[in-house]
Design a protein around this motif. Structure first.
Motif, mmCIF file in Angstrom:
data_model
loop_
_atom_site.group_PDB
_atom_site.id
_atom_site.type_symbol
_atom_site.label_atom_id
_atom_site.label_comp_id
_atom_site.label_asym_id
_atom_site.label_seq_id
_atom_site.Cartn_x
_atom_site.Cartn_y
_atom_site.Cartn_z
ATOM 1 N N TYR A 129 1.686 -3.226 -5.049
ATOM 2 C CA TYR A 129 0.549 -2.397 -5.431
ATOM 3 C C TYR A 129 0.340 -2.455 -6.939
ATOM 4 N N SER A 133 -6.674 -3.255 -4.570
ATOM 5 C CA SER A 133 -5.502 -2.390 -4.685
ATOM 6 C C SER A 133 -5.756 -1.055 -3.989
ATOM 7 N N SER A 134 -7.009 -0.591 -3.978
ATOM 8 C CA SER A 134 -7.282 0.656 -3.270
ATOM 9 C C SER A 134 -7.075 0.483 -1.771
ATOM 10 N N ALA A 168 -3.418 0.441 -1.291
ATOM 11 C CA ALA A 168 -2.860 1.788 -1.437
ATOM 12 C C ALA A 168 -3.052 2.593 -0.156
ATOM 13 N N ILE A 211 -0.632 1.457 2.531
ATOM 14 C CA ILE A 211 0.721 1.963 2.264
ATOM 15 C C ILE A 211 0.793 3.450 2.585
ATOM 16 N N PHE A 212 -0.232 4.173 2.162
ATOM 17 C CA PHE A 212 -0.275 5.610 2.419
ATOM 18 C C PHE A 212 -0.206 5.896 3.919
#
Lengths: 299, 304
Positions: free
Chosen positions: B261, B276-277, B280, B283-284
């Motif tokens: 990330y 990257s969003s 993210a 991953i979240f």
């Protein structure tokens, strides 16, 4: 995660089991008890040894370390510390870290105590939802929101600004602090508050002069648990800080490690300097740390 | 019974005054950014300029395009191995230490303090400490191994792909072992001794009494520790950064989602924000979803 018992109640709970312990707990032979003691000491050496190696290394001249990696210093000399503190500008990083940490912990614990008090004593519409919103932050990896924070800070002029870091740290500590303080308040009787109310205290005065003193153990846990991660954090300043004179200790250390890679002695001394505030906190607050780590475990 | 507090009597002004500071700070800097990251992920970006809406385009791109498409499964797998290794090593030793301290409470407070001491140190500093101790030529660890006749064991621990990840697991366990130990110790203290006594009167051996009587009662503690370990292992960043840099060590042997990330967001290309969003958010979802599922499963076992 269930309720957090006030430390007093938790401290009292193991007491009743003291008496039968002698009879039931120790049915090993003397020899196996000795073996267990030995194992515990071995692990203590493993946990502590690396730190001792760093501490010893920080007093030895670099040439000695390169020749003989393990060994005792000839004398207690602080040259390495002077070099790390002055030349490698750890002093600047240290002051930055300390200011940012103290300010953000104070801010975080203050706003959390107020919110936790309102959430645990007053009933109002949306109370449960608000509490859930705060507590759910315990499971949210807040760091994944860093990029939007970055652009938000950019438009507010908070990039490379210590105030930005203070606000961000205070915000990220709120879930745990609210959780701990609310759990604590749940176990506290409200007689004192009621007496104060009968005496004609208004909400603000009561909070400051009655509630805050009662909350002290929970505030201590919240403080310690906010202090260490803030002092230690690396990710936020790595991204949000630009100029060398505003770095905090962890980011400063990465620069320092690049620059002094061959100078082990200075590196060891720098690591010790970075550890000092935490050692102080640990010495002062072991009890609170242990009760904080087990928060939510007692039923 | 009359309720002691007249709930609806607390004036709105006080409620707002007490809750708003925390709510604004937390909402603005934690909740809004996460929601914004979610929103960003649906757009293409040109540098810092928001371009057209792409729906799940970024997600697809991140999962398939070189090099991310290949790095994500590898990093995810490293996170999984890291979690499994930590459960097996850190939490088992933590349980062992807790049981030993419980049975043998001599110097208990001292041991508790020493075992949990590394807990407070920054993961970054822990990483630097160990990379100095483990360094190939001037590190004390290899030196000690050589001086006790184990020359063949000495190696560049963090420089070889085969040893890097196991070393990461061990160093991480060294730091956090105090957590499971204290939680298990608290849980052991909460179990009535009569239960085990009864078992030993029935002729069960000490070991059997432990596994069949005490261990099942530790399940709530196991549950909490599993969830905390999972969250910790999937959030790891600082320690790996210190041990192996932002590329994750030799040949990316320690590359994890956190590093990925960071590289996508701050060392990425033109569409860094979009990609990257999206990353993210994935991953979240993994962290949040799995921790909730884990908690559910473990809660259920607790009841039965």
């Amino acid at each position: 995660m269930t309720a957090l018992l006030p430390p007093k109640a938790r401290a009292a709970s193991p007491a009743p089991s003291k008496r039968p312990r002698r009879a039931a707990g120790r049915h090993g032979s003397g020899l196996s008890r000795l073996g267990v003691q030995a194992l515990l000491w071995v692990y203590a050496a493993l946990a502590f040894g690396p730190l001792v190696l760093v501490l010893i290394g920080s007093f030895r001249p670099n040439a000695d370390i390169l020749r003989e990696p393990v060994g005792l210093p000839d004398s207690l000399n602080f040259d390495n510390y002077a070099r790390a503190w002055e030349t490698a500008s750890l002093s600047t990083y240290f002051v930055n870290s300390l200011t940012i940490t103290v300010a953000s912990v104070a801010l975080c614990v203050t706003v959390s105590a107020m919110a936790a008090y309102a959430l645990s004593r007053w009933r109002f519409r949306g109370r449960a939802l608000l509490a859930a919103l705060f507590i759910s932050g315990l499971m949210i990896p807040a760091k994944l929101g860093l990029l939007p924070v970055f652009y938000m800070f950019q438009s507010w002029g908070l990039i490379d600004n210590r105030i930005g870091l203070v606000l961000l740290y205070a915000a990220s500590g709120i879930p745990f602090s609210v959780f701990v303080i609310m759990g604590f308040m749940r176990g506290m009787p409200d007689e004192l508050e009621e007496a104060a109310r009968l005496d004609g205290c208004d909400e603000g005065r009561m909070f400051v002069s009655v509630v805050l003193p009662v909350m002290r153990p929970a505030l201590a846990v919240a403080t310690v648990f906010q202090f260490a991660p803030t002092w230690n954090d690396f990710f936020y300043p790595l991204v949000l800080m630009r100029s060398d004179d505003k770095y905090t200790v962890p980011v400063g250390l990465t620069r320092f490690f690049g620059e002094y890679a061959a100078d082990r002695a200075t590196l060891f001394a720098g690591l010790v300097i970075a550890l000092v505030p935490l050692a102080v906190v640990f010495a002062l607050a072991t009890k609170h740390i242990i009760s904080g780590l087990t928060a939510g475990m007692s039923k | 019974m009359r309720r002691r507090y007249r709930p609806d009597r607390t004036p709105l002004g006080w409620i707002a005054g007490f809750t708003l500071p925390a709510l604004v700070l937390y909402g603005l800097l934690i909740v809004v950014p996460l929601v914004t990251a979610f929103y960003y992920g649906f757009f293409r970006w040109e540098g810092t300029k928001q371009a057209e809406f792409t729906g799940l385009g970024n997600y697809q791109e991140v999962l398939t395009r070189y090099p991310l498409g290949e790095q994500i499964p590898v990093a995810l797998w490293h996170n999984v191995l890291f979690f499994v290794g930590t459960m097996a090593i850190q939490n088992t030793i933590g349980l062992g230490l807790a049981v030993m301290l419980y049975r043998n409470p001599r110097f208990k407070r001292f041991f508790q303090a020493v075992f949990s001491l590394p807990y407070l140190i920054s993961p970054l500093i822990v990483g630097y400490i160990w990379s100095l101790l483990l360094s190939p030529s001037f590190g004390p660890i290899n030196h000690i191994l050589e001086s006790v006749g184990l020359e063949s064991w000495a190696r560049p621990w963090l420089g070889e792909p085969d040893t890097a990840l196991p070393v990461l697991i061990l160093v991480n366990a060294w730091q956090w072992i105090g957590g499971p130990m204290l939680i298990f110790l608290a849980a052991l203290g909460g179990i009535p001794r009569e239960l085990e006594e009864a078992a030993s009167l029935d002729g069960a051996s000490a070991a059997r009494a432990f596994w069949s009587v005490r261990f099942p009662l530790l399940m709530p503690a196991v549950g909490v520790i599993t969830v905390l370990t999972f969250i910790g292992c999937f959030n790891i960043f600082d320690l790996v950064y210190a041990l192996g840099g932002s590329d994750g060590g030799p040949g990316g042997a320690m590359d994890v989602l956190g590093l990925l990330y960071y590289r996508t967001a701050f060392e990425g290309g033109a569409n860094a924000i979009g990609e990257s969003s999206a990353l993210a958010m994935m991953i979240f979802l993994v962290i949040f979803g799995v921790s909730i599922a884990l908690e559910r499963v473990l809660r259920r076992r607790e009841v039965s």
